[in-house]
Enzyme design. Structure first.
Site, PDB file in Angstrom:
ATOM      1  CG  ASP A   1      -1.850  -1.237   1.202  1.00  0.00           C
ATOM      2  OD1 ASP A   1      -2.393  -1.852   0.305  1.00  0.00           O
ATOM      3  OD2 ASP A   1      -2.073  -1.742   2.428  1.00  0.00           O
TER       4      ASP A   1
ATOM      5  CG  HIS B   1      -2.915  -5.194   3.181  1.00  0.00           C
ATOM      6  ND1 HIS B   1      -2.389  -4.334   2.418  1.00  0.00           N
ATOM      7  CD2 HIS B   1      -2.668  -6.653   2.691  1.00  0.00           C
ATOM      8  CE1 HIS B   1      -1.744  -4.948   1.507  1.00  0.00           C
ATOM      9  NE2 HIS B   1      -2.065  -6.517   1.560  1.00  0.00           N
TER      10      HIS B   1
END
Length: 330
Positions: A151, A178
């Site tokens: 990310d 996530h």
């Protein structure tokens, strides 16, 4: 001797991840485990002229036990990849059992290792590993990490396409979890600083949150983000090794962790996130793993709304992982 272990080493993430770890000169032994093909991957990598000795193991003949024994660092990309139309949550039913069984063996054979969890859905698999380690009396909150580095990597890449900055020099704290709306890029804290329009902020946020879908769609059913995830996993593993082996100070990486790892910083984050036990925030690494969990800092009004949307989703994901272990026959 520094032994690193990859569990799921023959898979789409496992192979490139193992390659990148073989290139890390801090590692002196690299043990690869999978249910198929890991000896072949090991033989292939063993021809590369770096210090790490590479060995590959399969389930027979105590392969997992031998792979895990004396490990310093364990990376877990094991599990099935996401396919078109499949959410990270859909992966839970399959990957939860795989991660539970691997964690049980870690508790038995390598309880002091640093454990880096890539297997999705990370929001739930990290609590599964923690609950298993707790049941065996070997849980150390400073040593268990959900790898959310992809990310962060995506945030640097996507924002630089708008700002024009060198993506290798851009740092964006990405907090929360996530998957989907639990991924919260703090664009207000980007370094070097840049003033995005609100339209850009919303578009970039959505792209960072759902960047994995781009890859799943582009691969047309043939896989998910494997190469970029491998690079992100290797980057985080390198940070762990630099801190715990080389003694490098001041290494800060976002990671999804149990907030008890730092009673001061963790409590500060807990107070901000309505008492969640797990959350991804900037984590400062030290000789023994997590040295400090940094607070979220000043959030923009837009980021506060993102946080508000993420908390109930995260709570459900965490509870799902904890409940899975509670209901499992170990």
């Amino acid at each position: 001797m520094v032994k690193a272990v990859v569990l799921g080493a023959a898979g789409g993430i496992g192979q490139p991840l193992s390659l990148l770890l073989k290139l890390n000169n801090t590692i002196t032994e690299l043990a690869l485990y999978d249910i198929v093909n890991s000896p072949g991957v090991a033989a292939d990598l063993s021809h590369i002229n770096t210090p790490a000795k590479v060995t590959g193991y399969l389930p027979p003949n105590d392969g997992l036990k031998i792979a895990l024994t004396n490990a310093h660092l364990i990376v877990i990309p094991a599990g099935v990849p996401r396919k078109p139309g499949m959410t990270r949550d859909d992966l839970f039913k399959i990957n939860a059992g795989i991660v539970r069984d691997l964690a049980t063996n870690i508790a038995k054979y390598s309880p002091n290792a640093y454990v880096l969890i890539i297997s999705n859905p990370v929001n739930s698999t990290v609590p599964i590993v923690v609950e298993i380690l707790k049941k065996h009396g070997v849980f150390d909150a400073k040593k268990v990490f959900g790898v959310t580095t992809l990310d962060v990597v995506r945030a640097s890449t996507f924002t630089s396409s708008v700002s024009g900055a060198n993506p290798q020099e851009v740092r964006v704290p990405v907090v929360g979890g996530h998957s989907g709306v639990t991924i919260i890029p703090l664009l207000s804290q980007i370094a070097p600083s840049y003033n995005f329009s609100q339209e850009d902020i919303e578009a970039l946020t959505k792209r960072i949150q759902f960047g994995g879908d781009e890859v799943v769609k582009a691969k047309d059913g043939a896989g998910s983000a494997t190469l970029s995830m491998a690079q992100a996993g290797a980057r985080f593993a390198s940070s762990i090794l630099n801190a715990t082996v080389s003694g490098e100070a001041g290494i800060i990486e976002p990671s999804y962790v149990h907030l008890d790892a730092d009673s001061v910083g963790g409590d500060q984050v807990k107070n901000t996130v309505d008492g969640l036990d797990y959350f991804s925030s900037n984590v400062e690494l030290g000789k023994n793993g997590i040295e400090k969990i940094h607070p979220l800092g000043d959030l923009s009004e837009y980021e506060k709304k993102l946080l508000e949307a993420a908390i109930p989703e995260l709570r459900a994901n965490i509870n799902k992982g904890v409940s899975f272990v509670a209901e499992s026959k170990l």
